[in-house]
Design an enzyme around this catalytic site. Sequence first.
Site, PDB file in Angstrom:
ATOM      1  N   CYS A 193       0.832  -1.204   0.000  1.00 22.13           N
ATOM      2  CA  CYS A 193       0.000   0.000   0.000  1.00 22.13           C
ATOM      3  C   CYS A 193       0.869   1.258   0.000  1.00 22.13           C
ATOM      4  CB  CYS A 193      -0.952  -0.018   1.183  1.00 22.13           C
ATOM      5  SG  CYS A 193      -2.173  -1.354   1.045  1.00 22.13           S
ATOM      6  N   ALA A 194       2.013   1.204   0.665  1.00 23.18           N
ATOM      7  CA  ALA A 194       2.945   2.341   0.638  1.00 23.18           C
ATOM      8  C   ALA A 194       3.485   2.540  -0.776  1.00 23.18           C
ATOM      9  CB  ALA A 194       4.074   2.134   1.636  1.00 23.18           C
TER      10      ALA A 194
END
Length: 158
Positions: free
Chosen positions: A47-48
């Site tokens: 997700c980062a």
Amino acid sequence: MAERLIPGDTAPGFTLKDQDGNDVSLESYRGTNTIVYFYPAASTPGCAKQACDFRDSLASLQAAGYKVVGVSPDPVPALAKFVAEEALTFPLLSDEDHKVADAYAAWGEKKNYGRTYQGLIRSTIVVDTEGKVAVAQYNVRATGHVAKLRRDLKLDVR
């Protein structure tokens, strides 16, 4: 779970809290092309990577007339931490009860290492200036997704 959205559908309206606790509604984006992307969990590697790809492409997306908003089931404090950690420059919205993800068919059955469970399906919906779905992508990959989306939107890929 709702049926998956397809181009031409009316995008479901929503109002959610952003990373600062402010209400943000889809209606406030009316008149602009808006990329609404759903991701499973703040501060996780995939997700980062995806969030940083959007951050790094934001200026060119905005120049092409697009705004970006991320949605996850994380609480507001987790979103604030994620924004600070990754220096994100677009709003992240908290959908803790996953009602918005449900409406967008981004919540459903997932399989991981032989285990089946309910969770957020990484998805991206592009909403046009009239509030209609222009692009609907489900089960997207975190890595390389923004480049693929740019190609699909016929934006020059950098």
